[in-house]
Write a protein that holds these residues in place. Structure first.
Motif, PDB file in Angstrom:
ATOM      1  N   LYS A  63       0.857  -1.191   0.000  1.00  0.00           N
ATOM      2  CA  LYS A  63       0.000   0.000   0.000  1.00  0.00           C
ATOM      3  C   LYS A  63       0.887   1.231   0.000  1.00  0.00           C
ATOM      4  N   ILE A  69      -4.277   1.631  -2.303  1.00  0.00           N
ATOM      5  CA  ILE A  69      -3.666   0.509  -3.008  1.00  0.00           C
ATOM      6  C   ILE A  69      -3.347   0.938  -4.430  1.00  0.00           C
ATOM      7  N   GLY A  73      -0.142  -3.260  -5.506  1.00  0.00           N
ATOM      8  CA  GLY A  73      -1.146  -3.849  -4.624  1.00  0.00           C
ATOM      9  C   GLY A  73      -2.223  -4.580  -5.403  1.00  0.00           C
TER      10      GLY A  73
END
Length: 138
Positions: A63, A69, A73
């Motif tokens: 993150k 995100i 991610g």
């Protein structure tokens, strides 16, 4: 019934496993893979899953520092969903912000040479990711 911890990078995957009681995480190895071919690590992961009697998988979720995100991610989430289908095991995600920094710091404190650090940093990050998961679920 152990848990597998993964630190998924673009060229390597750090591997850690829990003990049978799910109290501690131990580093196993770092495997090379090609992220553009998500199946490139399947055979080695299948061997580890069988050898250690794995029943769950934990993947570090990169993150941004603000909690959002990003592209890495999203890739980790896609890869995790693929592993869940492939191995028929539940996959969990753990915030991995600063795990590589923590692993680097631990290796520096242990006076591990730069050359050796680069070979074990992903495995150490996988240990930190898995231990974080285990601590949250005790």
């Amino acid at each position: 019934m152990r848990v597998l911890g993964l630190d998924v990078g673009s060229k390597t995957i750090g591997i850690a496993v829990s003990d049978a009681l799910k109290l501690t995480a131990q580093g196993v190895k770092t495997i090379s893979w090609t992220e553009h071919d998500m199946s490139s690590a399947d055979q080695e992961l299948a061997s580890i899953i069988a050898e250690y009697d794995i029943h769950e998988i934990v993947i570090g979720l990169p993150k941004h520092m603000n909690g959002t995100i990003g592209e890495r991610g999203e890739f980790s989430k896609t890869y995790g969903k693929r592993l869940e289908r492939k191995f028929q095991l539940p996959v969990h995600f753990v915030d991995e912000r600063l795990t590589t920094v923590a692993a680097e710091r631990a290796l520096l404190e242990a006076d591990v040479s730069r050359k050796k650090r680069s070979k074990v940093i992903d495995k150490m990050a996988a240990v930190i990711i898995l231990q974080s998961f285990l601590n949250q679920h005790q």
